[in-house]
Write an enzyme that holds these catalytic residues in place. Structure first.
Site, PDB file in Angstrom:
ATOM      1  N   CYS A  78       0.600 -11.233  23.344  1.00 20.18           N
ATOM      2  CA  CYS A  78      -0.352 -10.780  22.317  1.00 20.18           C
ATOM      3  C   CYS A  78      -0.082 -11.581  21.051  1.00 20.18           C
ATOM      4  O   CYS A  78       1.023 -11.512  20.495  1.00 20.18           O
ATOM      5  CB  CYS A  78      -0.199  -9.284  22.049  1.00 20.18           C
ATOM      6  SG  CYS A  78      -1.171  -8.787  20.595  1.00 20.18           S
ATOM      7  N   HIS A 128       4.023   1.453   2.316  1.00 21.18           N
ATOM      8  CA  HIS A 128       5.175   0.688   1.828  1.00 21.18           C
ATOM      9  C   HIS A 128       5.824   1.425   0.660  1.00 21.18           C
ATOM     10  O   HIS A 128       7.049   1.492   0.550  1.00 21.18           O
ATOM     11  CB  HIS A 128       4.749  -0.703   1.344  1.00 21.18           C
ATOM     12  CG  HIS A 128       3.982  -1.506   2.352  1.00 21.18           C
ATOM     13  ND1 HIS A 128       2.746  -2.056   2.087  1.00 21.18           N
ATOM     14  CD2 HIS A 128       4.266  -1.836   3.631  1.00 21.18           C
ATOM     15  CE1 HIS A 128       2.317  -2.704   3.149  1.00 21.18           C
ATOM     16  NE2 HIS A 128       3.217  -2.575   4.108  1.00 21.18           N
ATOM     17  N   CYS A 160       0.758  -9.410  17.921  1.00 21.41           N
ATOM     18  CA  CYS A 160       2.130  -8.895  17.829  1.00 21.41           C
ATOM     19  C   CYS A 160       3.166 -10.009  17.897  1.00 21.41           C
ATOM     20  O   CYS A 160       4.354  -9.749  17.682  1.00 21.41           O
ATOM     21  CB  CYS A 160       2.433  -7.939  18.977  1.00 21.41           C
ATOM     22  SG  CYS A 160       1.350  -6.538  19.053  1.00 21.41           S
ATOM     23  N   CYS A 196      -3.185  -4.626  24.762  1.00 25.14           N
ATOM     24  CA  CYS A 196      -2.088  -4.419  23.798  1.00 25.14           C
ATOM     25  C   CYS A 196      -2.261  -3.049  23.140  1.00 25.14           C
ATOM     26  O   CYS A 196      -3.336  -2.750  22.616  1.00 25.14           O
ATOM     27  CB  CYS A 196      -2.129  -5.515  22.735  1.00 25.14           C
ATOM     28  SG  CYS A 196      -1.201  -5.060  21.253  1.00 25.14           S
ATOM     29  N   HIS A 251      -3.184  -3.633  19.287  1.00 18.23           N
ATOM     30  CA  HIS A 251      -4.396  -4.352  18.879  1.00 18.23           C
ATOM     31  C   HIS A 251      -5.598  -4.070  19.768  1.00 18.23           C
ATOM     32  O   HIS A 251      -6.704  -4.513  19.468  1.00 18.23           O
ATOM     33  CB  HIS A 251      -4.118  -5.860  18.836  1.00 18.23           C
ATOM     34  CG  HIS A 251      -3.126  -6.227  17.768  1.00 18.23           C
ATOM     35  ND1 HIS A 251      -1.768  -6.224  17.990  1.00 18.23           N
ATOM     36  CD2 HIS A 251      -3.307  -6.542  16.464  1.00 18.23           C
ATOM     37  CE1 HIS A 251      -1.150  -6.556  16.860  1.00 18.23           C
ATOM     38  NE2 HIS A 251      -2.065  -6.748  15.923  1.00 18.23           N
ATOM     39  N   LYS A 274      -6.395   6.887   9.926  1.00  9.54           N
ATOM     40  CA  LYS A 274      -5.372   5.858   9.772  1.00  9.54           C
ATOM     41  C   LYS A 274      -5.803   4.933   8.639  1.00  9.54           C
ATOM     42  O   LYS A 274      -6.980   4.613   8.518  1.00  9.54           O
ATOM     43  CB  LYS A 274      -5.268   5.086  11.096  1.00  9.54           C
ATOM     44  CG  LYS A 274      -3.968   4.401  11.229  1.00  9.54           C
ATOM     45  CD  LYS A 274      -3.754   3.805  12.600  1.00  9.54           C
ATOM     46  CE  LYS A 274      -2.529   2.905  12.452  1.00  9.54           C
ATOM     47  NZ  LYS A 274      -2.138   2.187  13.566  1.00  9.54           N
ATOM     48  N   LYS A 276      -7.673  -1.749   6.533  1.00 10.48           N
ATOM     49  CA  LYS A 276      -8.572  -2.572   5.718  1.00 10.48           C
ATOM     50  C   LYS A 276     -10.006  -2.368   6.162  1.00 10.48           C
ATOM     51  O   LYS A 276     -10.917  -2.259   5.351  1.00 10.48           O
ATOM     52  CB  LYS A 276      -8.215  -4.052   5.915  1.00 10.48           C
ATOM     53  CG  LYS A 276      -7.367  -4.612   4.808  1.00 10.48           C
ATOM     54  CD  LYS A 276      -7.360  -6.120   4.926  1.00 10.48           C
ATOM     55  CE  LYS A 276      -6.111  -6.699   4.280  1.00 10.48           C
ATOM     56  NZ  LYS A 276      -5.788  -8.018   4.747  1.00 10.48           N
ATOM     57  N   HIS A 321       0.830  -1.205   0.000  1.00  7.70           N
ATOM     58  CA  HIS A 321       0.000   0.000   0.000  1.00  7.70           C
ATOM     59  C   HIS A 321       0.867   1.258   0.000  1.00  7.70           C
ATOM     60  O   HIS A 321       2.108   1.179  -0.061  1.00  7.70           O
ATOM     61  CB  HIS A 321      -1.026  -0.016   1.135  1.00  7.70           C
ATOM     62  CG  HIS A 321      -0.414  -0.073   2.510  1.00  7.70           C
ATOM     63  ND1 HIS A 321       0.437   0.880   2.978  1.00  7.70           N
ATOM     64  CD2 HIS A 321      -0.551  -0.987   3.517  1.00  7.70           C
ATOM     65  CE1 HIS A 321       0.805   0.581   4.207  1.00  7.70           C
ATOM     66  NE2 HIS A 321       0.233  -0.558   4.559  1.00  7.70           N
TER      67      HIS A 321
HETATM   68  N1  MSP Z   1       8.221  -6.850   8.624  1.00  3.10           N
HETATM   69  C1  MSP Z   1       8.323  -5.708   9.451  1.00  3.10           C
HETATM   70  C2  MSP Z   1       9.609  -4.963   9.195  1.00  3.10           C
HETATM   71  C3  MSP Z   1      10.839  -5.774   9.360  1.00  3.10           C
HETATM   72  S1  MSP Z   1      12.261  -4.861   8.934  1.00  3.10           S
HETATM   73  C4  MSP Z   1      13.526  -5.800   9.411  1.00  3.10           C
HETATM   74  C5  MSP Z   1       7.159  -4.772   9.198  1.00  3.10           C
HETATM   75  N2  MSP Z   1       6.541  -4.898   8.030  1.00  3.10           N
HETATM   76  S2  MSP Z   1       5.309  -3.992   7.526  1.00  3.10           S
HETATM   77  O1  MSP Z   1       4.833  -4.620   6.328  1.00  3.10           O
HETATM   78  O2  MSP Z   1       4.377  -3.809   8.564  1.00  3.10           O
HETATM   79  O3  MSP Z   1       5.932  -2.655   7.125  1.00  3.10           O
HETATM   80  C6  MSP Z   1       6.109  -1.589   8.042  1.00  3.10           C
HETATM   81  C7  MSP Z   1       6.721  -0.458   7.276  1.00  3.10           C
HETATM   82  O4  MSP Z   1       5.911  -0.129   6.145  1.00  3.10           O
HETATM   83  C8  MSP Z   1       6.810   0.835   8.053  1.00  3.10           C
HETATM   84  O5  MSP Z   1       7.926   0.902   8.908  1.00  3.10           O
HETATM   85  C9  MSP Z   1       6.903   1.811   6.918  1.00  3.10           C
HETATM   86  O6  MSP Z   1       8.162   1.724   6.338  1.00  3.10           O
HETATM   87  C10 MSP Z   1       5.871   1.261   5.973  1.00  3.10           C
HETATM   88  N3  MSP Z   1       4.534   1.725   6.333  1.00  3.10           N
HETATM   89  C11 MSP Z   1       3.448   0.945   6.576  1.00  3.10           C
HETATM   90  N4  MSP Z   1       2.366   1.754   6.791  1.00  3.10           N
HETATM   91  C12 MSP Z   1       2.737   3.051   6.705  1.00  3.10           C
HETATM   92  C13 MSP Z   1       2.047   4.284   6.684  1.00  3.10           C
HETATM   93  N5  MSP Z   1       0.746   4.386   6.882  1.00  3.10           N
HETATM   94  N6  MSP Z   1       2.759   5.402   6.442  1.00  3.10           N
HETATM   95  C14 MSP Z   1       4.093   5.373   6.162  1.00  3.10           C
HETATM   96  N7  MSP Z   1       4.756   4.213   6.141  1.00  3.10           N
HETATM   97  C15 MSP Z   1       4.178   3.059   6.588  1.00  3.10           C
HETATM   98  O7  MSP Z   1       6.896  -3.952  10.054  1.00  3.10           O
END
Ligand code: MSP
Length: 639
Positions: free
Chosen positions: A126, A21, A129, A143, A146, A295, A298, A18
């Site tokens: 949790c 990412h 998490c 948590c 969550h 925020k 889904k 999304h």
């Molecule tokens: N798998 C772990 C990270 C492991 S790194 C060794 C994880 N994955 S995640 O799919 O949840 O991705 C989190 C990351 O996605 C955030 O740190 C950020 O880089 C990005 N983002 C996810 N949602 C976001 C927003 N709403 N806004 C900005 N970035 C965000 O955590």
């Protein structure tokens, strides 16, 4: 060659890619391209985090095995990035054998060093998490992520002796102000470290979870998903002996969002320390994108799909918006309306208009050949274009080094607007009318070409496609590559005599539907459509005496195709010579009310003294008189 290594988080495969990412990954790509422009050797890593309970549950929902499911979602990430022009060097998956081998090696190393111990533990767990929570971390017994009440479970597990490293970590962070940045996140980590640091449970019994890396010293357990995931940053380089690892690891920049600050700001440096690996260089933490002020989730159905936006608006426009809108480190709101506004004003109007009007003039006045840039010494036509360009290069570079992407773009756009103003002020279409001013015309348009070259170079990290398209149409040798930063610091690299290809439009305007329209429409660019003129004060505007005038008489000026001599009544009677003969018959004008400038310095045209000017809305195809919407007393002032 001063290596630069940039990483994104590796994304969980329990959800589709999304906007959030995409942001982190675009940031990494922008940095990577910028450092390449600075002549550095770069390496860019991204990938997917595939183990753990979350993935098992998501796979189950789809009726797939965790591996097949992980493969499918990982592929979505892998194929999305090139669509957004993200050029990573390596895509790691935590299910890769090489990665698993490194995780086991490092676990063993830390275990052998005595920093992992076995113990029975009862605590609040949790499942969302996949971790135990201490009382202190829970919010009203729930948590914090969550909002669920954790289950109390008693288990024998392996623990990582983090507590032993607390003082060392505090000292390490305190003595390195830019280890974690921006500062607010550094402070957040330090605040957390003010409380005693507890040891971290790093195993999960296989009775509960099999989808993970088996502990090398006890095959009844898999390791905690974070212990596995963080190690991707070193396993991807071929830790421990590879050349790549030796070259790039000391120069690593991690890019993450604030949600995963704790694992990166606390667990990771301690893991590195315990494993005898040098520390990472910088942890760069950005804020969160919210969507329409909420925020993204889904359940709210407001998840923004990057591919949809790219398909609709193009990768460059999407990347530009992300970098221009968010202040790195702070949260930001996403709305499609804001995206469209940015495209229309910054891209179509400012940049697109500058590019198309400039190239149209090169084609019109010089048959598409870049003119010579030498200026007669007495000419002041280069004004301060050169210093404006150099300033914007310097400011852009400084801002990029500080991760202030929005400021870098602001510096570039200031220069774009200065170039647009330069064209308005020097008015090449006027110079083109007189043979004697050919040299000035050449010099002005050469400066404009050179300004565009610098602009194309500067936007490359954020908008690589547009930069390359511009470079191609500016006849630059780097058409399908990027310009070095050091070449942007030098004025005069554009080569006179270069034949340019037919011009193109960079960014079409996007029509906002009525509900979204701000009503502030900008003009379609044409070659001679001037950009807005430099600002003036009300006081200056009021010095122009605009009045309603009635045309009393009109006749053709002898020997002129264009001019009419008008006798007007604007409170008093006087003559005006106006270029209306090609658009208006004299007899049609008599009795008409028009708007005139009544205090213009008199000038002689074809031997006739003209005391004012008739206002028209004119371009090369039509000429319309400005008039009043009902009879007015002659001489009525306009306000
Ligand atoms: N798998 C772990 C990270 C492991 S790194 C060794 C994880 N994955 S995640 O799919 O949840 O991705 C989190 C990351 O996605 C955030 O740190 C950020 O880089 C990005 N983002 C996810 N949602 C976001 C927003 N709403 N806004 C900005 N970035 C965000 O955590």
């Amino acid at each position: 060659m001063n290596p630069f290594y940039v990483t994104t988080p590796i994304y969980y495969v329990n959800a589709r890619p999304h906007l959030g990412h995409a942001y982190s990954t675009v940031v990494a790509d922008v940095l990577n391209r910028f450092h390449r422009m600075c002549g550095q050797e770069t390496y860019f890593l991204t990938g997917t985090d595939e183990h753990g309970d979350k993935v098992v549950r998501a796979a189950k929902d789809e009726g797939l095995s965790p591996l097949v499911y992980a493969e499918q979602v990982s592929e979505l990430f892998k194929t999305l990035w090139p669509e957004l022009d993200i050029e990573y060097d390596y895509f790691i998956r935590t299910t890769d054998h090489v990665h698993v081998k490194v995780v086991k090696e490092i676990l063993q190393k830390i275990y052998d060093a005595g920093d992992i111990y076995f113990s029975e533990y009862e605590g609040a767990y949790c499942f969302g998490c996949e971790r135990f929570y201490t009382e202190r971390e829970l919010v009203d017994g729930r948590c914090p992520d969550h909002n669920t009440v954790p289950e109390v479970i008693r288990e024998s597990n392996y623990f990582f002796r983090m507590s032993r490293y607390q003082d060392w970590l505090v000292e390490y962070i305190e003595t390195r102000p830019d280890f974690i940045r921006p500062e607010r996140y550094r402070n957040e980590v330090l605040a957390f470290l003010r409380e005693p640091l507890e040891d971290l449970c790093i195993s999960r019994p296989k009775t509960r979870l099999q989808w993970g890396v088996t502990l090398p010293f006890d095959d009844r357990y898999v390791t905690y998903v974070w212990f596995d995931a963080l190690l991707n940053y070193v396993s991807a380089l071929g830790y421990p002996d590879s050349d790549l690892f030796k070259r790039f690891w000391p120069n690593v920049h991690h890019v993450i969002a604030k949600d995963i600050l704790k694992p990166h700001g606390i667990y990771w440096p301690i893991m590195l320390r315990a494993a005898g690996i040098p520390q990472y260089r910088h942890l760069n933490v950005h804020g969160y994108w919210n969507v329409d002020e909420s925020k993204m989730s889904k359940s709210l159905g407001n998840v923004v799909e990057p591919l949809d936006l790219k398909n609709q608006y193009g990768a460059d426009a999407f990347r530009y918006f992300l970098m221009r809108e968010m202040v790195f480190g702070l949260d930001c709101n996403f709305s499609e309306k804001a995206l469209v506004q940015r495209i229309n004003s910054d891209l179509a109007n400012d940049l697109g208009n500058l590019f198309s009007r400039s190239l149209t003039m090169i084609h019109r006045y010089f048959e598409g050949i870049v003119p010579k840039g030498d200026l007669a010494p007495e000419s002041n036509l280069d004004l301060d274009m050169k210093s404006a360009a150099l300033r914007s290069v310097r400011e852009c570079r400084e801002a990029m080094e500080e991760f202030a992407f929005n400021k870098a773009l602001m510096a570039i756009w200031r220069f774009i607007n200065q170039t647009n103003k330069y064209i308005d002020v020097t008015a090449p279409w006027e110079l083109a009318k007189r043979k004697a001013q050919r040299e000035q015309l050449q010099a002005v348009l050469y400066n404009v070409m050179e300004g565009l070259r610098v602009i194309a170079g500067l936007i490359y990290p954020v908008m690589p496609r547009t930069a390359q398209l511009m470079q191609k149409h500016l006849g630059l040798p780097s058409a399908d590559a990027f310009q070095k930063f050091e070449d942007l610091d030098v004025w005069g690299r554009t080569i006179p005599g270069t034949k340019l290809p037919k011009t193109v439009s960079l960014f079409p305007r996007i029509e906002q539907d009525k509900a979204q329209s701000t009503g502030h429409e900008t003009l379609e660019p044409t070659d001679e459509m001037p950009h807005r003129k430099p600002e003036i004060s009300m006081e200056i505007f009021q010095r122009i005496d605009l009045r309603v005038a009635t045309v009393l008489d009109a006749e053709l000026v002898p020997r002129s195709k264009k001019l009419l001599k008008l006798r007007v009544h604007a409170g008093e009677e006087f003559n005006i010579v106006a270029g209306l003969a090609e658009s208006h018959k004299p007899e049609d004008l008599v009795g008409k009310q028009v708007v005139v400038v009544a205090n213009l310095k008199p000038a002689k045209l074809m031997g006739i003294l003209s005391h004012g000017m008739v206002l028209t809305a004119a371009n090369k195809d039509s000429c319309r008189l400005i008039t009043v919407d009902g009879p007015s007393e002659p001489g009525t002032p306009l306000s």
